[in-house]
Design a protein around this motif. Structure first.
Motif, mmCIF file in Angstrom:
data_model
loop_
_atom_site.group_PDB
_atom_site.id
_atom_site.type_symbol
_atom_site.label_atom_id
_atom_site.label_comp_id
_atom_site.label_asym_id
_atom_site.label_seq_id
_atom_site.Cartn_x
_atom_site.Cartn_y
_atom_site.Cartn_z
ATOM 1 N N MET A 146 17.536 30.132 -5.934
ATOM 2 C CA MET A 146 17.959 29.389 -4.745
ATOM 3 C C MET A 146 19.178 28.543 -5.093
ATOM 4 N N THR A 147 20.125 28.483 -4.181
ATOM 5 C CA THR A 147 21.287 27.622 -4.345
ATOM 6 C C THR A 147 21.351 26.650 -3.177
ATOM 7 N N VAL A 148 22.012 25.533 -3.376
ATOM 8 C CA VAL A 148 22.198 24.517 -2.336
ATOM 9 C C VAL A 148 23.682 24.243 -2.216
ATOM 10 N N ARG A 149 24.193 24.290 -0.983
ATOM 11 C CA ARG A 149 25.621 24.105 -0.760
ATOM 12 C C ARG A 149 25.854 23.111 0.365
ATOM 13 N N PRO A 173 28.943 15.819 -1.188
ATOM 14 C CA PRO A 173 28.270 15.778 -2.491
ATOM 15 C C PRO A 173 26.957 14.988 -2.476
ATOM 16 N N LEU A 174 26.916 13.881 -1.729
ATOM 17 C CA LEU A 174 25.691 13.089 -1.675
ATOM 18 C C LEU A 174 24.559 13.853 -1.004
ATOM 19 N N THR A 175 24.891 14.541 0.085
ATOM 20 C CA THR A 175 23.888 15.356 0.774
ATOM 21 C C THR A 175 23.376 16.456 -0.136
ATOM 22 N N GLN A 176 24.285 17.115 -0.834
ATOM 23 C CA GLN A 176 23.882 18.179 -1.740
ATOM 24 C C GLN A 176 23.004 17.644 -2.858
ATOM 25 N N ALA A 177 23.392 16.518 -3.421
ATOM 26 C CA ALA A 177 22.608 15.942 -4.516
ATOM 27 C C ALA A 177 21.204 15.560 -4.049
ATOM 28 N N GLY A 178 21.095 15.007 -2.854
ATOM 29 C CA GLY A 178 19.785 14.634 -2.336
ATOM 30 C C GLY A 178 18.897 15.839 -2.124
ATOM 31 N N ALA A 179 19.447 16.909 -1.541
ATOM 32 C CA ALA A 179 18.661 18.120 -1.309
ATOM 33 C C ALA A 179 18.223 18.740 -2.629
ATOM 34 N N SER A 211 17.770 17.203 -5.466
ATOM 35 C CA SER A 211 16.763 16.334 -6.071
ATOM 36 C C SER A 211 15.381 16.610 -5.491
ATOM 37 N N HIS A 212 15.308 16.766 -4.185
ATOM 38 C CA HIS A 212 14.015 17.016 -3.548
ATOM 39 C C HIS A 212 13.485 18.408 -3.888
ATOM 40 N N LEU A 213 14.349 19.410 -3.794
ATOM 41 C CA LEU A 213 13.890 20.776 -3.992
ATOM 42 C C LEU A 213 13.540 21.062 -5.450
ATOM 43 N N ARG A 214 14.184 20.371 -6.377
ATOM 44 C CA ARG A 214 13.890 20.574 -7.793
ATOM 45 C C ARG A 214 12.443 20.201 -8.109
ATOM 46 N N GLN A 215 11.891 19.281 -7.331
ATOM 47 C CA GLN A 215 10.522 18.825 -7.572
ATOM 48 C C GLN A 215 9.480 19.714 -6.900
ATOM 49 N N THR A 216 9.928 20.757 -6.213
ATOM 50 C CA THR A 216 9.002 21.620 -5.480
ATOM 51 C C THR A 216 8.556 22.777 -6.356
ATOM 52 N N PRO A 217 7.251 22.893 -6.614
ATOM 53 C CA PRO A 217 6.756 24.001 -7.445
ATOM 54 C C PRO A 217 7.066 25.350 -6.818
ATOM 55 N N GLY A 218 7.401 26.303 -7.664
ATOM 56 C CA GLY A 218 7.612 27.668 -7.195
ATOM 57 C C GLY A 218 9.024 27.973 -6.757
ATOM 58 N N LEU A 219 9.897 26.961 -6.733
ATOM 59 C CA LEU A 219 11.280 27.186 -6.348
ATOM 60 C C LEU A 219 12.179 27.043 -7.573
ATOM 61 N N GLU A 220 12.967 28.062 -7.835
ATOM 62 C CA GLU A 220 13.907 28.014 -8.950
ATOM 63 C C GLU A 220 15.290 27.677 -8.412
ATOM 64 N N LEU A 221 15.839 26.585 -8.863
ATOM 65 C CA LEU A 221 17.103 26.088 -8.339
ATOM 66 C C LEU A 221 18.249 26.454 -9.263
ATOM 67 N N ASP A 256 14.838 17.236 11.162
ATOM 68 C CA ASP A 256 13.515 17.823 10.881
ATOM 69 C C ASP A 256 13.351 18.239 9.429
ATOM 70 N N ALA A 257 14.433 18.161 8.656
ATOM 71 C CA ALA A 257 14.435 18.735 7.308
ATOM 72 C C ALA A 257 13.859 17.773 6.273
ATOM 73 N N THR A 258 12.558 17.504 6.398
ATOM 74 C CA THR A 258 11.879 16.765 5.342
ATOM 75 C C THR A 258 11.788 17.669 4.112
ATOM 76 N N PRO A 259 11.584 17.082 2.921
ATOM 77 C CA PRO A 259 11.489 17.931 1.722
ATOM 78 C C PRO A 259 10.459 19.045 1.841
ATOM 79 N N SER A 260 9.289 18.736 2.390
ATOM 80 C CA SER A 260 8.240 19.762 2.492
ATOM 81 C C SER A 260 8.616 20.844 3.491
ATOM 82 N N ARG A 261 9.211 20.451 4.630
ATOM 83 C CA ARG A 261 9.601 21.447 5.631
ATOM 84 C C ARG A 261 10.740 22.315 5.137
ATOM 85 N N LEU A 262 11.672 21.710 4.418
ATOM 86 C CA LEU A 262 12.786 22.485 3.884
ATOM 87 C C LEU A 262 12.284 23.488 2.857
#
Length: 205
Positions: free
Chosen positions: A1-4, A8-14, A16-26, A93-99
């Motif tokens: 998975m990539t984040v674009r 830069p702040l928005t990207q860094a925040g996304a 940070s959240h997604l890195r903590q999600t099990p099963g997702l390789e960033l 609507d894009a909470t970390p869990s929903r995203l």
């Protein structure tokens, strides 16, 4: 998975959240595009550069895109869908869990649009179909009533007979009879009262 994201702040925040999600390789490196099965694209507003990026991403084999945006107008929605994007989220609507859930669903080939965008899409499809039908036969729609038929039925509903309708609309009585007969045959209506009832039920009069 990539984040674009252009921010830069928005990207860094996304990230940070997604890195903590099990099963997702960033995959963070911008020099390794398309390595993830899903690309998350975050944007405040859709511009030409974002459209170019979406089109490039969706052309990569096996790549799916999750677009997170503040808002999309109808022309922008159509442009995004034409790029091949099938999953869209509102930023609000894009909470970390929903995203994370949207990313997993997109990786499995599922699609998702917010309800209000679905409404826009249905409106667009309906308008396109009506325009296509009118282009094929502008005088008589594929299903429904032509303008002259509506005029005649409105006067029938007012209690006028064939002669009175002909005089009112400056047509011959034969033309009025043919108009009524044609619509009744096309719509399989039994008699004039049935035709008037049909027009009322469908909202023509």
């Amino acid at each position: 998975m990539t984040v674009r994201s252009a921010d830069p702040l928005t990207q860094a925040g996304a990230i940070s959240h997604l890195r903590q999600t099990p099963g997702l390789e960033l995959v963070e490196s911008p020099h390794r595009p398309g390595r993830g099965r899903v690309a998350v694209v975050l944007t405040h507003r859709l511009d030409d550069m974002t459209i170019v990026e979406l089109r490039r991403l969706t052309r990569e084999p096996g790549q799916r895109v999750v677009l997170v945006a503040d808002r999309l107008r109808e022309p922008e929605l159509m442009a995004v869908l034409e790029c091949g994007v099938r999953t869209i989220m509102w930023r609000s609507d894009a909470t970390p869990s929903r995203l994370a859930q949207a990313v997993r669903a997109a990786a499995q080939g599922e699609s998702h649009l917010p309800q209000d965008l679905l409404g826009q899409l249905m409106t667009h499809v309906g308008r396109s179909r009506r325009a296509a039908a009118n282009a094929l036969s502008p005088a008589v729609p594929a299903a429904g009533l032509a303008p002259r038929e509506i005029e005649v039925l409105k006067l029938l509903a007012d209690g006028m007979d064939t002669r009175e309708i002909a005089a009112k609309l400056s047509y011959s009585e034969r033309t009025i009879k043919n108009t009524i007969s044609g619509l009744m045959n096309r719509l399989q209506l039994r008699h004039r009262a049935h035709a008037v009832a049909y027009a009322v039920r469908e909202g023509y009069i």
